[in-house]
Design an enzyme around this catalytic site. Structure first.
Site, PDB file in Angstrom:
ATOM      1  N   PRO A   2       0.550  -1.107   0.376  1.00  0.00           N
ATOM      2  CA  PRO A   2      -0.274  -0.303  -0.132  1.00  0.00           C
ATOM      3  C   PRO A   2       1.095   1.426  -0.275  1.00  0.00           C
ATOM      4  O   PRO A   2       1.581   1.337   0.907  1.00  0.00           O
ATOM      5  CB  PRO A   2      -0.992  -0.446   1.583  1.00  0.00           C
ATOM      6  CG  PRO A   2      -0.816  -1.446   1.547  1.00  0.00           C
ATOM      7  CD  PRO A   2       0.577  -2.411   0.941  1.00  0.00           C
ATOM      8  N   GLU A   3       0.668   2.313  -0.812  1.00  0.00           N
ATOM      9  CA  GLU A   3       1.477   3.854  -0.934  1.00  0.00           C
ATOM     10  C   GLU A   3       0.133   4.387  -1.500  1.00  0.00           C
ATOM     11  O   GLU A   3      -0.982   4.197  -1.129  1.00  0.00           O
ATOM     12  CB  GLU A   3       2.313   3.322  -2.734  1.00  0.00           C
ATOM     13  CG  GLU A   3       3.794   2.308  -2.228  1.00  0.00           C
ATOM     14  CD  GLU A   3       4.437   1.932  -3.704  1.00  0.00           C
ATOM     15  OE1 GLU A   3       4.351   3.701  -3.723  1.00  0.00           O
ATOM     16  OE2 GLU A   3       4.790   1.245  -3.905  1.00  0.00           O
TER      17      GLU A   3
END
Length: 283
Positions: A2-3
């Site tokens: 997750p960015e």
DNA sequence: CTTTTTCCCTGGACGC
DNA sequence: TGCGTCCAGGGAAAAA
């Protein structure tokens, strides 16, 4: 992993469902999730509070609660936030459960247990992020000039600079590679070696890469799923990331993989020019 | 101060 | 089949 685009995808999905709802109670199932704070303390701080806002800062997910409290969560490597219906059997690796007013539950699921949750008041949030989180890349503060200022005099490789959250907040391993490719910049070029044209190119490339990620609903390489358990499509649209040996989409040269800052880094050795360290030009 | 390295953590891939 | 080893990586802390 997750960015920014993945966290933003989840935020946008959850917003219409969570806004205005009361959290009946929080159950912390893994005491490490709130470390070093006692889980009971976090549960008591959340129980019964109404959700007033859903925000994102870098890769942090911020749930604004009544009375100026903020539930701060980070998915780190393998964390997922899932909104599930009442009666759904518990998933493996369920670390925290929010029971909502309407009966549904918000789950924090995280195999590797790097993810974390905390409750802070508004001032403490500021305090926690100060000096650690830099400019929001999708805000109008992020300009070529600003990028020039924060990279001035820096010898660290561009890839390292992009991964450093204190410079630009929210860019991780995937979107750093994608942005450098779009900007035609070599991941090992010193951040301070960029000239004005490079500042503009990299700013635009970071924004374009992140927007592509959001448009694709995030990249589901391994564990990432959106708030409904669905997959993103960004992994099918990577320009260089995870494409070692495959032809560059621009020139056909095989994409190369190296390790920078301890992270796999993919780039095109022909398209992405390596800049020399820039000596201070006499003013 | 800046930059690099180490650590946390565990599923999955790989070798034997 | 099963065991051991290595890798992935976000961010904080320690080391350089």
């Amino acid at each position: 992993m997750p960015e920014l685009p993945e966290v933003e995808t989840i935020r946008r999905q959850l917003e219409p469902d969570l806004l205005g709802q009361r959290i009946e109670r929080l159950e912390v199932l893994d005491e490490r999730w709130t470390r070093p704070v006692d889980p009971g303390e976090v549960e008591r701080a959340v129980d019964g509070k109404r959700i007033e806002r859903l925000d994102r800062r870098g890769k942090y997910f911020l749930v604004g609660l009544e009375d100026d409290f903020v539930l701060v969560m980070h998915l780190r490597m393998t964390g997922n936030l899932l909104l599930v219906d009442a009666g759904t059997p518990d998933a493996a690796y369920l670390r925290a459960r929010f029971v909502l007013e309407d009966g549904r539950q918000l789950w924090f699921v995280d195999a590797r247990r790097f993810g974390e949750g905390a409750v802070l008041d508004a001032a403490e949030v500021e305090q926690r992020f100060r000096g650690r989180l830099g400019v929001e890349p999708l805000s109008d503060v992020f300009t070529a000039g600003e990028l020039g200022r924060i990279t001035a005099g820096r010898s660290a490789p561009l890839k390292s600079f992009l991964l450093n959250q204190a410079g630009i907040a929210g860019v991780g391993n995937i979107y750093a590679d994608e942005a450098l490719f779009r900007a035609r910049l070599h991941p090992l070029s010193p951040a301070g070696s960029m000239r004005a044209e490079h500042h503009a190119a990299l700013r635009d490339a970071v924004v374009a890469s992140l927007c592509a990620g959001i448009d694709g609903g995030g990249a589901s390489i391994d564990d990432y799923r959106d708030a409904r358990g669905g997959r993103g499509t960004m992994q099918d649209e990577f320009l260089v990331h995870a494409r070692e040996g495959q032809p560059c989409v621009r020139c056909g040269e095989p994409i190369r993989r190296i390790v920078v800052a301890g992270r796999s880094t993919y780039y095109c050795p022909r398209c992405q020019v390596r800049l020399r360290r820039r000596r201070r030009t006499g003013l």
